[in-house]
Design a protein around this motif. Sequence first.
Motif, mmCIF file in Angstrom:
data_model
loop_
_atom_site.group_PDB
_atom_site.id
_atom_site.type_symbol
_atom_site.label_atom_id
_atom_site.label_comp_id
_atom_site.label_asym_id
_atom_site.label_seq_id
_atom_site.Cartn_x
_atom_site.Cartn_y
_atom_site.Cartn_z
ATOM 1 N N ALA A 273 -7.343 -5.965 10.117
ATOM 2 C CA ALA A 273 -8.568 -6.694 10.441
ATOM 3 C C ALA A 273 -8.465 -8.076 9.794
ATOM 4 C CB ALA A 273 -9.782 -5.937 9.914
ATOM 5 N N PRO A 274 -9.263 -9.023 10.240
ATOM 6 C CA PRO A 274 -9.200 -10.369 9.640
ATOM 7 C C PRO A 274 -9.328 -10.331 8.117
ATOM 8 C CG PRO A 274 -10.562 -10.415 11.609
ATOM 9 C CD PRO A 274 -10.234 -8.966 11.361
ATOM 10 N N GLY A 275 -8.424 -11.045 7.457
ATOM 11 C CA GLY A 275 -8.466 -11.152 6.008
ATOM 12 C C GLY A 275 -7.764 -10.043 5.254
ATOM 13 N N GLU A 276 -7.186 -9.071 5.957
ATOM 14 C CA GLU A 276 -6.523 -7.956 5.280
ATOM 15 C C GLU A 276 -5.049 -8.252 5.009
ATOM 16 O OE1 GLU A 276 -9.308 -4.157 6.561
ATOM 17 O OE2 GLU A 276 -7.419 -4.452 7.643
ATOM 18 N N ASP A 277 -4.482 -7.480 4.097
ATOM 19 C CA ASP A 277 -3.102 -7.653 3.629
ATOM 20 C C ASP A 277 -2.215 -6.572 4.236
ATOM 21 O OD1 ASP A 277 -0.963 -6.698 1.497
ATOM 22 O OD2 ASP A 277 -1.358 -8.810 1.059
ATOM 23 N N ASP A 278 -1.090 -6.956 4.826
ATOM 24 C CA ASP A 278 -0.249 -5.987 5.537
ATOM 25 C C ASP A 278 0.300 -4.894 4.631
ATOM 26 O OD1 ASP A 278 1.662 -7.581 4.223
ATOM 27 O OD2 ASP A 278 2.547 -8.369 6.074
ATOM 28 N N GLU A 279 0.738 -5.233 3.412
ATOM 29 C CA GLU A 279 1.308 -4.222 2.532
ATOM 30 C C GLU A 279 0.230 -3.240 2.051
ATOM 31 O OE1 GLU A 279 3.383 -6.496 -0.430
ATOM 32 O OE2 GLU A 279 5.199 -6.596 0.799
ATOM 33 N N LEU A 280 -0.977 -3.737 1.809
ATOM 34 C CA LEU A 280 -2.074 -2.851 1.411
ATOM 35 C C LEU A 280 -2.443 -1.891 2.537
ATOM 36 C CD1 LEU A 280 -4.497 -5.275 -0.486
ATOM 37 C CD2 LEU A 280 -3.167 -3.414 -1.473
ATOM 38 N N ILE A 281 -2.504 -2.386 3.753
ATOM 39 C CA ILE A 281 -2.890 -1.531 4.879
ATOM 40 C C ILE A 281 -1.811 -0.494 5.158
ATOM 41 C CG2 ILE A 281 -3.486 -1.490 7.329
ATOM 42 C CD1 ILE A 281 -5.609 -2.676 5.322
ATOM 43 N N LEU A 282 -0.543 -0.872 5.016
ATOM 44 C CA LEU A 282 0.529 0.097 5.210
ATOM 45 C C LEU A 282 0.469 1.177 4.129
ATOM 46 C CD1 LEU A 282 2.909 0.661 7.116
ATOM 47 C CD2 LEU A 282 4.385 -0.530 5.493
ATOM 48 N N ALA A 283 0.240 0.780 2.876
ATOM 49 C CA ALA A 283 0.110 1.756 1.789
ATOM 50 C C ALA A 283 -1.098 2.666 2.019
ATOM 51 C CB ALA A 283 -0.012 1.036 0.450
ATOM 52 N N ASN A 284 -2.203 2.104 2.472
ATOM 53 C CA ASN A 284 -3.396 2.883 2.813
ATOM 54 C C ASN A 284 -3.050 3.968 3.829
ATOM 55 O OD1 ASN A 284 -5.516 3.584 4.754
ATOM 56 N ND2 ASN A 284 -6.802 1.969 3.921
ATOM 57 N N THR A 285 -2.310 3.589 4.869
ATOM 58 C CA THR A 285 -1.994 4.534 5.946
ATOM 59 C C THR A 285 -1.080 5.647 5.449
ATOM 60 O OG1 THR A 285 -2.155 2.634 7.455
ATOM 61 C CG2 THR A 285 -1.258 4.686 8.348
ATOM 62 N N LYS A 286 -0.122 5.303 4.612
ATOM 63 C CA LYS A 286 0.753 6.325 4.024
ATOM 64 C C LYS A 286 -0.053 7.302 3.165
ATOM 65 C CE LYS A 286 4.796 3.288 3.563
ATOM 66 N NZ LYS A 286 5.641 2.621 2.549
ATOM 67 N N ARG A 287 -0.971 6.769 2.350
ATOM 68 C CA ARG A 287 -1.805 7.646 1.508
ATOM 69 C C ARG A 287 -2.621 8.600 2.366
ATOM 70 N NH1 ARG A 287 -2.996 2.604 -1.257
ATOM 71 N NH2 ARG A 287 -1.647 2.506 -3.094
ATOM 72 N N CYS A 288 -3.190 8.072 3.454
ATOM 73 C CA CYS A 288 -3.995 8.920 4.338
ATOM 74 C C CYS A 288 -3.144 10.019 4.959
ATOM 75 C CB CYS A 288 -4.646 8.070 5.428
ATOM 76 S SG CYS A 288 -5.942 6.968 4.832
ATOM 77 N N LEU A 289 -1.946 9.664 5.408
ATOM 78 C CA LEU A 289 -1.072 10.667 6.009
ATOM 79 C C LEU A 289 -0.629 11.687 4.970
ATOM 80 C CD1 LEU A 289 0.426 11.720 8.471
ATOM 81 C CD2 LEU A 289 2.286 10.122 7.958
ATOM 82 N N ASN A 290 -0.300 11.234 3.773
ATOM 83 C CA ASN A 290 0.105 12.162 2.714
ATOM 84 C C ASN A 290 -1.013 13.156 2.390
ATOM 85 O OD1 ASN A 290 2.574 10.871 2.498
ATOM 86 N ND2 ASN A 290 2.012 9.678 0.694
ATOM 87 N N ARG A 291 -2.240 12.642 2.270
ATOM 88 C CA ARG A 291 -3.366 13.514 1.954
ATOM 89 C C ARG A 291 -3.651 14.487 3.107
ATOM 90 N NH1 ARG A 291 -5.945 16.677 -1.481
ATOM 91 N NH2 ARG A 291 -8.157 16.889 -0.975
ATOM 92 N N ALA A 292 -3.621 13.980 4.318
ATOM 93 C CA ALA A 292 -3.882 14.846 5.475
ATOM 94 C C ALA A 292 -2.832 15.933 5.561
ATOM 95 C CB ALA A 292 -3.920 14.007 6.751
#
Length: 298
Positions: A273-292
Motif C-alpha cells: 500500500a502507499p508508504g509501505e516498505d517492501d522488506e517489512l511486508i514480505l516479512a509480515n507475509t512470511k510470519r502470517c504463513l508460518n503462523r497459519a
Amino acid sequence: MRESIHKYFQVGTIRWMSFPGRSVVDQVRRIAVDDYFDAIELTTCTDEAEREEVKKILEQSHLKVCFGAQPMLLGAGLNPNDIHEDGRKKAEKTLIAAIDEAEYLGAQGIAFLAGKWEPETKDEAYAQLLKTTRCLCDYAKTKNMNVELEVFDFDMDKAALIGPAPYAARFAADMRMTHNNFGLLVDLSHFPTTYETSRFVIQTLRPYITHLHFGNAVVRKDCPMYGDKHPRLGYPNSANDIEQLIDYLNVLKQEGFFNAKDPMVLSMEVTLAPGEDDELILANTKRCLNRAWAMVED
C-alpha cells in the motif's frame, strides 16, 4: 503442522508484487538469495540484457521458475476472449511469445487471465477464450509445457470472464476434454472478490487446480486498496488475515493437496500500500504463513 511446509508445497513469491519499486534484476536476486523461497514467479523482461542477467541468476538458484503472462495482457489492454478476431489474435500472439520466453528462463509453463466481457456477448467471448487457450495448449505441448488460467473476479475490479468457480470449472472441463496440459490457478485473494469461500472454490475446482496463490483483498468500496490490489494480510478493513489463511490451508489438506512427492507451488501474492516498505511486508507475509501453517491440523 509439525512437518515443514516445504515438504508439501514449493513456497514462492511474485517478483513484481514483492519488490515493485526495484529493478527486475534486483527483484530476482533478492528472492533467489532467500532460502525461504522454493519458487519464483516472473513475467517478461524489458530487454535482452536484462533477460540474460535474470537467466544467469535463475540457473544458479535451484528455484522453480513460474511465468505469469497476466501483466503482458493487462499492460497492453489485450483480451484473449475478444469477440473481434483481430483483437483475440493479438492477445494470442503475445501469449505465444510468453511461452517462448518462459521456456528460455526455465519455466515449465505460463499462467494468464481471461479478458473483460459483456453480458450480451458472454457466450461468444467464452468460445473465443476456448479458441485462444486451445491454441496456447497446442503450442505449449510441443515444448512439454503447461498452460494455466488464473481465476479472477467477474464484476468487481478485473471483471474477467473466468470466474466465478462454477464457471471456471465448466471452462476447465471443456479444456480438459481436448488438452491435458491445462490447469487452473486459484488465489485466496480472489475468493472475497467472487463472494466465495475457500471450501467452495477448492471443492468446486479440485480436479483442475495446478497452482496456488494466497493473499488479501479489500471488498468495501469506501476503503483504501479496494478491489484486486493484494494488500498485506490483516490490512485495515480487508477480508483476509491469518484466520482465513488457516482455513485455506486446512481445506487444501482435506482435499488432498498436501503432496510430498510432487509439491504444488504456493505463492504469496502480496504487494505494498502507499508508504509501505517492501522488506517489512514480505516479512509480515512470511510470519502470517508460518503462523497459519503451525495451526493447520495434523
